[in-house]
Design a protein around this motif. Structure first.
Motif, short mmCIF file in Angstrom:
data_model
loop_
_atom_site.label_atom_id
_atom_site.label_comp_id
_atom_site.label_asym_id
_atom_site.label_seq_id
_atom_site.Cartn_x
_atom_site.Cartn_y
_atom_site.Cartn_z
N GLU A 536 0.84 -1.20 0.00
CA GLU A 536 0.00 0.00 0.00
C GLU A 536 0.87 1.25 0.00
O GLU A 536 1.85 1.36 0.75
CB GLU A 536 -0.91 0.01 1.24
CG GLU A 536 -1.91 -1.14 1.27
CD GLU A 536 -2.84 -1.06 2.46
OE1 GLU A 536 -2.73 -0.09 3.24
OE2 GLU A 536 -3.68 -1.97 2.62
N ARG A 537 0.50 2.19 -0.88
CA ARG A 537 1.10 3.54 -0.94
C ARG A 537 2.62 3.48 -1.08
O ARG A 537 3.35 4.24 -0.46
CB ARG A 537 0.73 4.35 0.30
CG ARG A 537 -0.78 4.52 0.50
CD ARG A 537 -1.09 5.29 1.76
NE ARG A 537 -0.52 4.67 2.95
CZ ARG A 537 -1.10 3.65 3.60
NH1 ARG A 537 -2.26 3.14 3.17
NH2 ARG A 537 -0.55 3.14 4.67
N VAL A 564 -2.76 -1.47 -3.20
CA VAL A 564 -3.62 -0.29 -3.06
C VAL A 564 -2.76 0.98 -3.17
O VAL A 564 -1.78 1.15 -2.43
CB VAL A 564 -4.35 -0.29 -1.70
CG1 VAL A 564 -5.19 0.98 -1.55
CG2 VAL A 564 -5.21 -1.52 -1.55
N SER A 565 -3.13 1.85 -4.12
CA SER A 565 -2.57 3.21 -4.24
C SER A 565 -1.05 3.21 -4.31
O SER A 565 -0.36 3.92 -3.57
CB SER A 565 -3.03 4.08 -3.07
OG SER A 565 -4.43 4.17 -3.03
N ASN A 566 -0.48 2.40 -5.23
CA ASN A 566 0.96 2.38 -5.41
C ASN A 566 1.36 3.08 -6.70
O ASN A 566 0.58 3.17 -7.64
CB ASN A 566 1.46 0.92 -5.45
CG ASN A 566 1.15 0.18 -4.17
OD1 ASN A 566 1.72 0.48 -3.13
ND2 ASN A 566 0.26 -0.80 -4.25
N THR A 567 2.60 3.55 -6.75
CA THR A 567 3.16 4.15 -7.96
C THR A 567 4.30 3.27 -8.43
O THR A 567 5.31 3.11 -7.72
CB THR A 567 3.67 5.57 -7.68
OG1 THR A 567 2.60 6.36 -7.18
CG2 THR A 567 4.22 6.20 -8.94
N ASN A 584 -6.28 -5.11 -6.94
CA ASN A 584 -5.32 -4.11 -7.41
C ASN A 584 -6.08 -2.82 -7.62
O ASN A 584 -6.73 -2.65 -8.65
CB ASN A 584 -4.64 -4.60 -8.69
CG ASN A 584 -3.60 -3.63 -9.20
OD1 ASN A 584 -3.26 -2.67 -8.52
ND2 ASN A 584 -3.09 -3.87 -10.40
N VAL A 585 -6.01 -1.96 -6.61
CA VAL A 585 -6.83 -0.75 -6.61
C VAL A 585 -5.94 0.49 -6.64
O VAL A 585 -5.06 0.65 -5.79
CB VAL A 585 -7.74 -0.70 -5.38
CG1 VAL A 585 -8.57 0.59 -5.38
CG2 VAL A 585 -8.64 -1.91 -5.33
N GLY A 586 -6.15 1.35 -7.63
CA GLY A 586 -5.48 2.65 -7.63
C GLY A 586 -4.01 2.60 -7.96
O GLY A 586 -3.25 3.49 -7.56
N THR A 587 -3.52 1.57 -8.66
CA THR A 587 -2.10 1.52 -9.02
C THR A 587 -1.82 2.47 -10.17
O THR A 587 -2.51 2.45 -11.19
CB THR A 587 -1.69 0.10 -9.42
OG1 THR A 587 -1.88 -0.77 -8.31
CG2 THR A 587 -0.24 0.04 -9.85
N LEU A 588 -0.80 3.31 -10.00
CA LEU A 588 -0.41 4.28 -11.03
C LEU A 588 0.90 3.82 -11.65
O LEU A 588 1.89 3.60 -10.94
CB LEU A 588 -0.23 5.66 -10.39
CG LEU A 588 0.23 6.79 -11.33
CD1 LEU A 588 -0.84 7.04 -12.42
CD2 LEU A 588 0.49 8.06 -10.54
#
Length: 592
Positions: A536-537, A564-567, A584-588
């Protein structure tokens, strides 16, 4: 009639005299006691250990008989009591019993008590005793000093000095005058000392920080003379060390009897000890002046932090630059096994060891160097040491290491050996900065289960295998950089045994561009169907680096995952996107 006369010439044996009539001639000419101006007057002195010395002197008894000592007499007192004090007494004894008919020097042992008194003098028809000194034998002592010896010769109630044809001087009164004057001087000196010490304590409280460290051990072999102190903070040039053997204090540097010499890590005794003897160490450290104020402020801050952390007991380790990794490792294993300074602690005890300063690291703390038993720089977790048959893996105690106030740690490796920076299970580390490199065949930061790291920075540069954590763990707010020039490079790996949780971290992982092995920041091994990965993050970038490549940012071959929410620099390689296996939520994805 009861007249006794003498001496007259004998005619045909009608006047016969013996030793008794000769002694009677001197009786009454002078008082009983010690001759004051004859040789050394029986004044007793401390010798060594429990021995005292009676010097030369001459004394007369009430019946005119006398005793003279022409050479030093050495007497040895019985050992001290472990609970109570006692007072021994040395007397000159005149024994007129027919089976004795002699005078001698006698040591009379006192009876131990909370308020001990000297043994009573024996004075009757056949025996007369003159007390020349009292000796106070305090509990748990093995050396008599001059301060323990009270000279009683001047007291005419128990001895006295010979005063001549008439009793010109009442030495009991003189003794009482001396005693009164001494008590007045002692009381005044004590009052002055107390006032001085009160001022000293007030000054110490504002300018000096004192800290006490303790260690308890037992001798492990017969005739042991070298004993480990087990207090890594001890500096023999600056600190005070107290040593007790079976509860008895011993002196440093004492040449006769039981004494010792000390180094930073050990003491060497004058006399050997039997096996299973208790040895107790106490170290007093002080920091003076402005530094003390700074440290006091740090301690106060730490105390507040401890209160926030539900009053977990803290232990502060001050690095001294010599084998600090071994000393810290020994502390950890002692804590897990409740031995040494941690003997008797609760089986569910928790403690934080705060490491301060620049650590010195010269040799490894465990392992043999093989792939299955790698060399370990720090053994901070619960560990089964196959080389020493020491196993702390079943311990239920919890230990946290806080390196926030320690300098960055640098560790190397040698070709042909496998290395682990931190070995063991259930390792908890905060605030660590570490660089691991060298020629080793395989390098790991961690190889145990249930690793927890927070606010740490890890850097690894390996020629061959490079792996951060091989069996999962939890990493929060950490920066991880890892490279291998010739083989695989894995940042954090889940092998299906424990959860791998990576939160708010940055990971950069590379290996040589021509290497066929993978370089992966986070890996879930294949066929580990029960493995769990939570990321996460996190920031896992892909940066241009000449001669190096990154195969994958996140690769999950098996098990469960939650992203979750990774770059990421590359899209994660996931074996399944089914909802029952992972999310896999919010992966950039940012490709450079």
């Amino acid at each position: 009639m009861a007249l006794l006369t003498g001496y007259y010439n004998s005619l045909n044996g009608d006047r016969k005299y013996n030793a008794e009539t000769m002694a009677r001639y001197f009786s009454g000419l002078f008082t009983r006691g010690v001759l004051q101006n004859y040789k050394e007057k029986f004044v007793v002195t401390a010798n060594e250990g429990m021995k005292v010395k009676i010097p030369t002197g001459k004394a007369f008894f009430s019946d005119g008989k006398w005793i003279e000592n022409t050479a030093d007499i050495i007497l040895t007192l019985d050992p001290s009591d472990v609970v109570l004090n006692r007072i021994d007494r040395i007397v000159l004894r005149n024994d007129k019993n027919e089976n004795v008919r002699n005078a001698s020097v006698i040591l009379k042992k006192g009876t131990p008590g909370s308020n001990p008194v000297a043994p009573a003098l024996e004075n009757n028809t056949y025996i007369e005793e003159l007390a020349i000194c009292d000796i106070r034998v305090n509990k748990l002592v093995e050396t008599i000093t001059q301060a323990n010896i009270t000279n009683t010769i001047a007291n005419s109630e128990v001895c006295g000095y010979v005063t001549g044809l008439i009793n010109q001087v009442d030495t009991s009164e003189l003794y009482m005058q001396y005693e009164t004057a001494y008590q007045q001087f002692y009381a005044q000196s004590e009052e002055e000392f107390n006032e001085w010490f009160k001022n000293l304590k007030e000054n110490i409280s504002t300018s000096t920080l004192l800290r006490q460290y303790k260690s308890v051990t037992k001798t492990t072999i017969q005739d042991q003379k070298v004993i480990d102190i087990n207090i890594p903070q001890f500096n023999p040039l600056l600190d005070i060390l107290d040593v007790y053997i079976n509860g008895i204090y011993i002196n440093e540097g004492q040449e006769q009897g039981q004494g010792y010499t000390a180094t930073e890590t050990q003491i060497t005794l004058n006399l050997p000890l039997d096996i299973e003897q208790d040895v107790y160490f106490v170290v007093f450290k002080s920091i003076e002046g402005e530094k003390a104020i700074e440290v006091i402020e740090i301690v106060e801050d730490l105390q507040e932090e401890v209160a926030i952390l539900n009053k977990i007991n803290d232990y502060i380790y001050y690095a001294n630059g010599i084998d600090d990794n071994e000393k810290i490792s020994r502390l950890a294993q002692d804590f897990y096994s409740a031995r040494g300074k941690f003997a008797g602690i609760n089986e569910n005890a928790q403690m934080t060891i705060k490491v301060i300063g620049e650590l010195g690291i010269s040799s490894v703390s465990g392992g043999s160097g093989s792939f299955g038993d790698p060399l370990i720089w720090f053994v901070l977790g619960k560990y089964n040491d196959i080389n020493t048959n020491t196993d702390t893996t079943e311990s239920t105690r919890k230990l946290t290491f806080d390196f926030s106030n320690a300098q960055r740690i640098f560790m190397g490796s040698q070709e042909g050996y496998s290395y682990v920076a931190f070995g063991g299970n259930d390792i908890n580390i905060i605030g660590l900065q570490m660089v691991l490199g060298g020629e080793g065949s395989s390098l790991y930061w961690f190889n145990g289960l249930n690793v927890y790291c927070r606010d740490c920075m890890f850097y690894m540069n390996a020629n061959e295998i490079a792996i951060g954590s091989s069996q999962g763990g939890t990493f929060e707010r950490c920066r991880i950089s890892l490279t291998s020039t010739s083989q695989k490079a894995i940042g954090l790996q889940s092998n299906g045994t424990t959860i791998l949780k990576v939160l708010d971290c940055e990971l950069i992982v590379y290996n040589g561009s021509t290497v066929t092995d993978e370089s992966i920041a986070i890996l879930g091994e294949a066929n580990k169907t029960e493995g769990v990965i939570i990321v996460e993050r996190c920031n896992i970038p892909l940066r241009a680096r000449g001669g190096y490549k990154q195969s994958q940012t996140i690769k999950v071959n098996s098990g469960f995952y939650s992203l979750v929410s990774n770059t990421l620099g590359k899209a994660p390689a996931l074996y399944s996107t089914e909802q029952d296996k992972g999310t896999n939520v919010g992966t950039l994805i940012i490709s450079k």
